[in-house]
Write a protein that holds these residues in place. Structure first.
Motif, PDB file in Angstrom:
ATOM      1  N   ARG B  77      -9.656   6.715  13.300  1.00  0.00           N
ATOM      2  CA  ARG B  77     -10.188   7.436  12.146  1.00  0.00           C
ATOM      3  C   ARG B  77      -9.152   7.487  11.021  1.00  0.00           C
ATOM      4  N   ASP B  78      -9.628   7.365   9.792  1.00  0.00           N
ATOM      5  CA  ASP B  78      -8.741   7.534   8.654  1.00  0.00           C
ATOM      6  C   ASP B  78      -8.238   8.978   8.646  1.00  0.00           C
ATOM      7  N   ASP B  79      -7.061   9.180   8.061  1.00  0.00           N
ATOM      8  CA  ASP B  79      -6.430  10.498   8.141  1.00  0.00           C
ATOM      9  C   ASP B  79      -5.845  10.877   6.786  1.00  0.00           C
ATOM     10  N   PRO B  80      -6.714  11.079   5.775  1.00  0.00           N
ATOM     11  CA  PRO B  80      -6.191  11.332   4.422  1.00  0.00           C
ATOM     12  C   PRO B  80      -5.277  12.544   4.337  1.00  0.00           C
ATOM     13  N   ALA B  81      -5.502  13.562   5.157  1.00  0.00           N
ATOM     14  CA  ALA B  81      -4.643  14.757   5.084  1.00  0.00           C
ATOM     15  C   ALA B  81      -3.201  14.394   5.412  1.00  0.00           C
ATOM     16  N   THR B  82      -3.023  13.575   6.437  1.00  0.00           N
ATOM     17  CA  THR B  82      -1.666  13.166   6.808  1.00  0.00           C
ATOM     18  C   THR B  82      -1.066  12.254   5.747  1.00  0.00           C
ATOM     19  N   TRP B  83      -1.858  11.308   5.237  1.00  0.00           N
ATOM     20  CA  TRP B  83      -1.310  10.393   4.212  1.00  0.00           C
ATOM     21  C   TRP B  83      -0.912  11.180   2.955  1.00  0.00           C
ATOM     22  N   GLU B  84      -1.706  12.185   2.593  1.00  0.00           N
ATOM     23  CA  GLU B  84      -1.373  12.980   1.402  1.00  0.00           C
ATOM     24  C   GLU B  84      -0.105  13.792   1.623  1.00  0.00           C
ATOM     25  N   GLU B  85       0.064  14.302   2.837  1.00  0.00           N
ATOM     26  CA  GLU B  85       1.297  15.052   3.129  1.00  0.00           C
ATOM     27  C   GLU B  85       2.521  14.146   3.006  1.00  0.00           C
ATOM     28  N   ILE B  86       2.403  12.948   3.551  1.00  0.00           N
ATOM     29  CA  ILE B  86       3.543  12.025   3.501  1.00  0.00           C
ATOM     30  C   ILE B  86       3.817  11.596   2.062  1.00  0.00           C
ATOM     31  N   GLN B  87       2.751  11.372   1.313  1.00  0.00           N
ATOM     32  CA  GLN B  87       2.910  10.992  -0.092  1.00  0.00           C
ATOM     33  C   GLN B  87       3.628  12.104  -0.861  1.00  0.00           C
ATOM     34  N   ALA B  88       3.292  13.369  -0.549  1.00  0.00           N
ATOM     35  CA  ALA B  88       3.865  14.508  -1.285  1.00  0.00           C
ATOM     36  C   ALA B  88       5.277  14.842  -0.828  1.00  0.00           C
ATOM     37  N   LYS B  89       5.521  14.748   0.472  1.00  0.00           N
ATOM     38  CA  LYS B  89       6.788  15.252   1.009  1.00  0.00           C
ATOM     39  C   LYS B  89       7.728  14.171   1.508  1.00  0.00           C
ATOM     40  N   GLY B  90       7.248  12.932   1.622  1.00  0.00           N
ATOM     41  CA  GLY B  90       8.084  11.888   2.194  1.00  0.00           C
ATOM     42  C   GLY B  90       8.370  10.776   1.205  1.00  0.00           C
TER      43      GLY B  90
END
Lengths: 438, 99
Positions: B77-90
């Motif tokens: 499954r796609d996981d936009p919540a995780t990708w957005e967290e990484i984009q913001a914090k990583g």
């Protein structure tokens, strides 16, 4: 791939060695052939932390370069001209194969991996036209989309493309509406999964008799032209219309599966069943003709009849022998179906399914420790998806259901030569009207 | 059809989609002082593997901050919540272990 391209985060992906061709193919087809990949030996599963650390301290088995050096470079080395090149693949499939002799064409079809290595019927224009004459649908109408696994791209196919594969399988033209309905499910009978799955097909309604399908003695064996060639057509159309089923590339089944030749295709024995037919359970009228597709067929258990004293225990043991991620579909000879009524009072399939659901239970700790449950169910449970989230909270020795009730099914098939019955571990996909494809 | 005559038959393959190029994200100049997410795809003991990657960074590149992050559900499954967290914090991501 999504996080690198869509979210702009430089990313490196780890994979195990046997998946190199798959990874290269998938990244290419997704328009990212230069996606940074690093490979480690197979397996990761079951290795100790120390053994996995040795992988990390070692070299990439594909390139021979240090693993972590590749990781660091993948995140920090600037993109080069090759990365920035605008690539577009305009791919199309020609309608016809270059004319040649029959002998050469048979060799070509085999060399192109378009067959299952059994002899095929060459799909001449005349034979395909005869197949097309048995549907009112137009040859260029899109039937559906299919892919070998969730991370590959969908391919599209038309009525004519399905007919080509039906001819190759040796199907008679009158079988074509059933084969079209199977194609319309979009469920591949050639899934790429490492678990080596096949499909199962159950036909219901008047079309069973129209085509001479076998629901009795030997129904699941090589004893009916219709059963055999409809099931084979489902396999061939799956591999060719989804873009291939090539070992190491678009098929990764570690051991393979002999069921895949004809995909356990049979008619339900509605006349001798004491219960409602399968398609009626799924919202169709008894007079409708339907085909139902199941995938993930790998495991089978069997026994003879139901003994008065211990039938409950015997059945429970069969259920516990299934993998917890592969729900049971009971394939009951009519004699055994009647025994389930006589012994257990199950006057409907639903009552039997209720009993199966209640009795297929494992201690929670054992259930959650199954590898496939860890891979596919545990992650969903930890993020709140029911019913698994609640089951995750129970004490380790408490019994919890192995399967969801809605994933358990019952089909009646067999010729009453004896009361043998089986449990097929498989996943019901959908039931499609055959009449709509006539 | 005589054995040596040429005949015409139809191609059994379906129609593939058009593939268009998707550019990669720009790479970093250095990982020093950056946050690298170690994304656990939750398949076949990937968590144990990535924790060893985390240990490698701690020993060999202590200037890199690593964050161990399991995806929100199954890898299918796609996981936009995780990708957005990484984009913001990583700043970068390492995903594993695919098969």
């Amino acid at each position: 791939m999504t996080i690198d391209h869509k979210y702009g985060v430089p990313t490196v992906a780890f994979h195990t060695q046997p998946f190199e061709r798959v990874v290269r193919s998938v990244t290419q087809l997704n328009g990212m052939p230069r996606m940074r990949q690093v490979f480690v030996p197979q397996p990761v599963m079951g290795k100790t932390p120390q053994q996995l650390r040795a992988y990390i301290d070692g070299t990439d088995p594909i390139t021979g370069r240090p693993v972590m050096q590749e990781v660091i470079e993948g995140l920090t080395m600037p993109l080069d001209d090759e990365d920035l090149k605008q690539i577009t693949f305009e791919r199309s499939t020609p309608r016809l194969v270059e004319p040649d002799t029959e002998e050469n064409l048979h060799r070509l079809f085999q060399d192109n991996l378009w067959t299952d290595y059994l002899p095929i019927i060459l799909p001449t224009e005349e034979r395909v036209a005869a197949m097309l004459a048995h549907t009112s649908r137009k040859p260029d109408e899109v039937v559906g989309h299919m892919r070998a696994t969730h991370f590959r791209e969908y391919w599209e196919y038309t009525v004519e493309k399905v007919a080509v594969n039906a001819v190759m399988a040796g199907a008679k033209p009158e079988y074509f509406p059933v084969i079209l309905a199977l194609a319309a499910t979009g469920a591949s009978a050639r899934g790429s999964t490492t678990s080596s799955a096949a499909a199962m097909v159950v036909v219901n309604g008047p079309v069973r008799h129209e085509l001479g399908m076998n629901a009795g003695i030997g129904a699941m064996g090589p004893y009916s032209h219709a059963n055999a060639t409809i099931g084979r057509a489902y396999g061939l159309l799956s591999q060719n219309l989804q873009g291939g089923s090539v070992p190491g590339l678009t098929y990764m089944g570690s051991q393979g599966n002999n069921y895949a030749y004809t995909n356990v295709t049979f008619a339900e024995n509605e006349e001798r069943s004491p219960w409602e037919p399968f398609h009626v359970q799924h919202g169709f009228k008894p007079t409708d003709s339907t085909v139902s597709a199941f995938t993930g067929c790998r495991s089978t258990s069997f026994t003879l009849g139901l003994r008065e004293k211990h039938w409950r225990e015997h059945t429970r043991h069969m259920l516990l022998g299934m993998d917890a991620h592969n729900p049971p579909t009971l394939l009951l000879d009519p004699l055994t179906a009647q025994q389930f009524i006589d012994r257990g009072g199950f006057t409907s399939k639903e009552k039997l399914i209720d009993w199966l659901y209640d009795n297929a239970r494992l201690p929670a700790s054992e259930y959650w420790d199954y590898q496939l449950i860890q891979n596919y169910i545990y992650p969903r449970a930890t993020f709140g998806e029911e019913p698994w989230a609640s089951q995750l909270k129970v004490l380790s020795e408490e019994l919890i259901p192995m399967f969801r009730r809605e994933d358990i099914h019952v089909v009646v098939v067999g010729g009453e030569t004896n009361g043998y019955w089986r449990i097929m571990g498989c996943n019901y996909q959908k039931t499609i009207s055959v009449d709509e494809w006539r | 059809m005589a054995g040596g005559d040429k005949i015409t038959v139809l191609n059994p393959m379906g129609y593939p989609p058009t593939v268009t190029h998707k550019p990669l994200a720009p790479r970093l100049e250095t990982l020093d002082g950056k946050t690298v997410y170690l994304v656990d795809c939750r398949f076949d003991d990937a968590d144990i593997f990535l924790k060893q990657v985390q240990a490698w960074f701690a020993e060999h590149m202590p200037g890199v901050r690593t964050v161990f992050k399991p995806i929100s559900s199954v890898y299918t499954r796609d996981d936009p919540a995780t990708w957005e967290e990484i984009q913001a914090k990583g700043d970068a991501a390492i995903i594993g272990v695919g098969h």
